[in-house]
Design an enzyme around this catalytic site. Structure first.
Site, PDB file in Angstrom:
ATOM      1  N   THR A  47       0.834  -1.209   0.000  1.00 17.09           N
ATOM      2  CA  THR A  47       0.000   0.000   0.000  1.00 17.09           C
ATOM      3  C   THR A  47       0.868   1.258   0.000  1.00 17.09           C
ATOM      4  O   THR A  47       1.793   1.394   0.798  1.00 17.09           O
ATOM      5  CB  THR A  47      -0.944  -0.005   1.208  1.00 17.09           C
ATOM      6  OG1 THR A  47      -1.828  -1.109   1.086  1.00 17.09           O
ATOM      7  CG2 THR A  47      -1.762   1.286   1.269  1.00 17.09           C
ATOM      8  N   ILE A  72       2.424  -3.809  10.454  1.00 21.91           N
ATOM      9  CA  ILE A  72       3.445  -3.030   9.735  1.00 21.91           C
ATOM     10  C   ILE A  72       3.089  -1.538   9.792  1.00 21.91           C
ATOM     11  O   ILE A  72       3.959  -0.693   9.954  1.00 21.91           O
ATOM     12  CB  ILE A  72       3.551  -3.503   8.264  1.00 21.91           C
ATOM     13  CG1 ILE A  72       3.822  -5.013   8.184  1.00 21.91           C
ATOM     14  CG2 ILE A  72       4.633  -2.710   7.506  1.00 21.91           C
ATOM     15  CD1 ILE A  72       5.083  -5.504   8.810  1.00 21.91           C
ATOM     16  N   ASN A 128      -7.084   0.244  -0.291  1.00 17.77           N
ATOM     17  CA  ASN A 128      -7.015  -0.438   1.001  1.00 17.77           C
ATOM     18  C   ASN A 128      -7.955   0.318   1.942  1.00 17.77           C
ATOM     19  O   ASN A 128      -7.608   1.364   2.469  1.00 17.77           O
ATOM     20  CB  ASN A 128      -5.566  -0.444   1.503  1.00 17.77           C
ATOM     21  CG  ASN A 128      -5.424  -1.156   2.828  1.00 17.77           C
ATOM     22  OD1 ASN A 128      -6.417  -1.561   3.432  1.00 17.77           O
ATOM     23  ND2 ASN A 128      -4.195  -1.299   3.287  1.00 17.77           N
ATOM     24  N   CYS A 131      -7.264  -1.436   6.403  1.00 14.66           N
ATOM     25  CA  CYS A 131      -6.066  -1.697   7.197  1.00 14.66           C
ATOM     26  C   CYS A 131      -6.411  -1.644   8.689  1.00 14.66           C
ATOM     27  O   CYS A 131      -6.925  -0.638   9.170  1.00 14.66           O
ATOM     28  CB  CYS A 131      -4.982  -0.679   6.884  1.00 14.66           C
ATOM     29  SG  CYS A 131      -3.499  -1.013   7.827  1.00 14.66           S
ATOM     30  N   ASN A 191      -9.119  -8.592   3.745  1.00 13.21           N
ATOM     31  CA  ASN A 191      -7.885  -8.211   4.426  1.00 13.21           C
ATOM     32  C   ASN A 191      -7.694  -9.108   5.669  1.00 13.21           C
ATOM     33  O   ASN A 191      -8.416 -10.092   5.845  1.00 13.21           O
ATOM     34  CB  ASN A 191      -7.936  -6.728   4.812  1.00 13.21           C
ATOM     35  CG  ASN A 191      -6.551  -6.100   4.838  1.00 13.21           C
ATOM     36  OD1 ASN A 191      -5.576  -6.730   5.277  1.00 13.21           O
ATOM     37  ND2 ASN A 191      -6.432  -4.883   4.371  1.00 13.21           N
ATOM     38  N   GLY A 243      -4.964 -16.845   3.323  1.00 13.66           N
ATOM     39  CA  GLY A 243      -4.545 -18.205   3.636  1.00 13.66           C
ATOM     40  C   GLY A 243      -4.282 -19.109   2.447  1.00 13.66           C
ATOM     41  O   GLY A 243      -4.229 -20.329   2.609  1.00 13.66           O
ATOM     42  N   GLY A 264      -0.555 -13.887   0.031  1.00 13.26           N
ATOM     43  CA  GLY A 264       0.264 -13.044   0.898  1.00 13.26           C
ATOM     44  C   GLY A 264       1.275 -13.813   1.716  1.00 13.26           C
ATOM     45  O   GLY A 264       2.422 -14.009   1.306  1.00 13.26           O
TER      46      GLY A 264
HETATM   47  C1  FMN Z   1       3.446  -8.487   6.498  1.00 12.15           C
HETATM   48  C2  FMN Z   1       2.129  -8.123   5.871  1.00 12.15           C
HETATM   49  C3  FMN Z   1       1.953  -6.846   5.341  1.00 12.15           C
HETATM   50  C4  FMN Z   1       0.739  -6.486   4.757  1.00 12.15           C
HETATM   51  N1  FMN Z   1       0.593  -5.241   4.221  1.00 12.15           N
HETATM   52  C5  FMN Z   1      -0.554  -4.928   3.577  1.00 12.15           C
HETATM   53  C6  FMN Z   1      -0.683  -3.677   2.921  1.00 12.15           C
HETATM   54  O1  FMN Z   1       0.233  -2.843   2.887  1.00 12.15           O
HETATM   55  N2  FMN Z   1      -1.875  -3.409   2.314  1.00 12.15           N
HETATM   56  C7  FMN Z   1      -2.919  -4.298   2.283  1.00 12.15           C
HETATM   57  O2  FMN Z   1      -3.964  -4.002   1.697  1.00 12.15           O
HETATM   58  N3  FMN Z   1      -2.792  -5.509   2.875  1.00 12.15           N
HETATM   59  C8  FMN Z   1      -1.658  -5.837   3.510  1.00 12.15           C
HETATM   60  N4  FMN Z   1      -1.523  -7.072   4.086  1.00 12.15           N
HETATM   61  C9  FMN Z   1      -2.635  -8.030   3.994  1.00 12.15           C
HETATM   62  C10 FMN Z   1      -2.438  -8.982   2.811  1.00 12.15           C
HETATM   63  O3  FMN Z   1      -2.428  -8.313   1.575  1.00 12.15           O
HETATM   64  C11 FMN Z   1      -3.560 -10.036   2.773  1.00 12.15           C
HETATM   65  O4  FMN Z   1      -4.803  -9.386   2.622  1.00 12.15           O
HETATM   66  C12 FMN Z   1      -3.598 -10.863   4.055  1.00 12.15           C
HETATM   67  O5  FMN Z   1      -2.297 -11.140   4.522  1.00 12.15           O
HETATM   68  C13 FMN Z   1      -4.363 -12.200   3.851  1.00 12.15           C
HETATM   69  O6  FMN Z   1      -3.733 -12.990   2.903  1.00 12.15           O
HETATM   70  P1  FMN Z   1      -2.695 -14.171   3.293  1.00 12.15           P
HETATM   71  O7  FMN Z   1      -3.380 -15.010   4.333  1.00 12.15           O
HETATM   72  O8  FMN Z   1      -2.444 -14.883   1.994  1.00 12.15           O
HETATM   73  O9  FMN Z   1      -1.484 -13.514   3.840  1.00 12.15           O
HETATM   74  C14 FMN Z   1      -0.325  -7.438   4.693  1.00 12.15           C
HETATM   75  C15 FMN Z   1      -0.138  -8.724   5.215  1.00 12.15           C
HETATM   76  C16 FMN Z   1       1.070  -9.071   5.803  1.00 12.15           C
HETATM   77  C17 FMN Z   1       1.245 -10.469   6.335  1.00 12.15           C
END
Ligand code: FMN
Length: 303
Positions: A47, A72, A128, A131, A191, A243, A264
């Protein structure tokens, strides 16, 4: 014959449905020596905000059973620096780029999109709106605010606008409908899930902000449910997220109604996960004798 993995999403053609998820793949180009970036369906950037942000204090990450927590706090270089070198390098890769943006006010969202707008090569923006790590309220929990952000960004954006929503609502299908009616060309579901963990040896929270967002394998069934519920209620396409660790997980989200998926935490386990997920996804379609990835979208959700 190999199945056709390409997907049309909000009028954009992607060569396969597997994208990076915002914030888990840097600005996108830094991993070029680790994986063949050209193989990815799409790259969603971390983001970006109008002004640079240093993010929250450490510790910002905590591993939990089958997942992780993060706080973060949208650390990023700010849009003006981003559009110079990083965005140019990213666009050169030749994979559709979706720039994720956020703001503390409607005007910050709009100004960020205006600055991005002068760049050719961006395929879409992802707002986003969800957040959980900013001190202020989550935007999509304030419906009029969310509607106004989407409406005002739509007025200035030259590319499709995707709304990334928080799963922490009573009925995600209602929220997705409001986003669609405000003009969103797609939604990302979902998210992270607000959560916390305590270090029992130290009697201290494991994150500097006490609470953070939970992601990884443990959230998948909840996010699949979000996609399933929203798909029934909206016409715009869904990016399924939460996930996804394997090709099977990607198929699961698409059967529930996601048109594409974003990955992610799996990239934090290994940057090669994305490539494996694409290969596994293709193999599942082959085994099932499915000719096109489009065929499985919402298959379990058709009545
Ligand atoms: C370390 C980290 C940083 C993230 N930063 C952002 C971000 O900057 N903007 C956003 O929309 N989502 C952010 N997310 C959320 C991810 O894009 C995603 O929606 C979330 O982790 C679920 O997917 P996952 O289970 O595959 O990780 C972040 C997730 C993690 C783990």
């Amino acid at each position: 014959m190999n199945p056709d993995l390409s997907i049309n999403f909000a009028g954009i053609k992607f060569k396969n449905p597997v994208f990076t998820a915002s914030g888990t793949f840097g600005y996108g180009y830094e991993l070029k020596d680790l994986i063949p970036l050209k193989k990815l369906g799409g790259i969603v950037t971390k983001t970006i905000t109008l002004k640079p942000r240093s993010g929250n204090l450490q510790p910002r990450i905590a591993e939990v059973a089958s997942g992780m927590l993060n706080t973060i706090g949208l650390q990023n270089m700010g849009v003006k620096v981003f559009v110079e070198e990083p965005l140019k390098k990213l666009i050169k890769i030749g994979v559709p780029v979706i720039v994720s943006i956020a703001g503390a006010t409607i005007n910050e969202y709009v100004e960020t999109v205006k600055i991005l707008g002068v760049q050719n090569g961006i395929s879409a923006v992802e707002l986003n709106l969800s957040c959980p790590n900013l001190k202020k309220k989550i935007v999509c929990h304030d419906l009029p605010l969310m509607q106004n952000v989407i409406k005002d960004v739509k007025k200035v954006s030259k590319v499709p606008v995707i709304a990334k929503l928080s799963p922490l609502v009573t009925d995600i299908s209602e929220l997705a409908l409001v986003a669609q009616n405000a003009g969103a060309d797609g939604v990302t579901l979902a998210n992270t899930y607000p959560a916390m963990a305590i270090d029992v040896k130290a009697f201290k929270p494991r994150l500097s902000t006490i609470k953070g967002g939970m992601s990884g394998a443990c959230v998948k069934p909840m996010s699949v449910r979000c996609v399933y519920d929203a798909y029934k209620n909206i016409k715009v396409p869904i990016i399924g997220c939460g996930g996804i660790m394997t090709g099977e997980d990607a198929v699961e989200f698409m059967l529930a109604g996601a048109r594409v998926v974003s990955v992610g935490s799996a990239s934090l386990v290994s940057p090669k996960s994305l490539v494996n997920i694409i290969d596994e996804f293709e193999n599942i379609l082959k085994e099932k004798n499915i000719k096109s990835a489009e065929e499985i979208i919402g298959l379990l959700n058709k009545n």
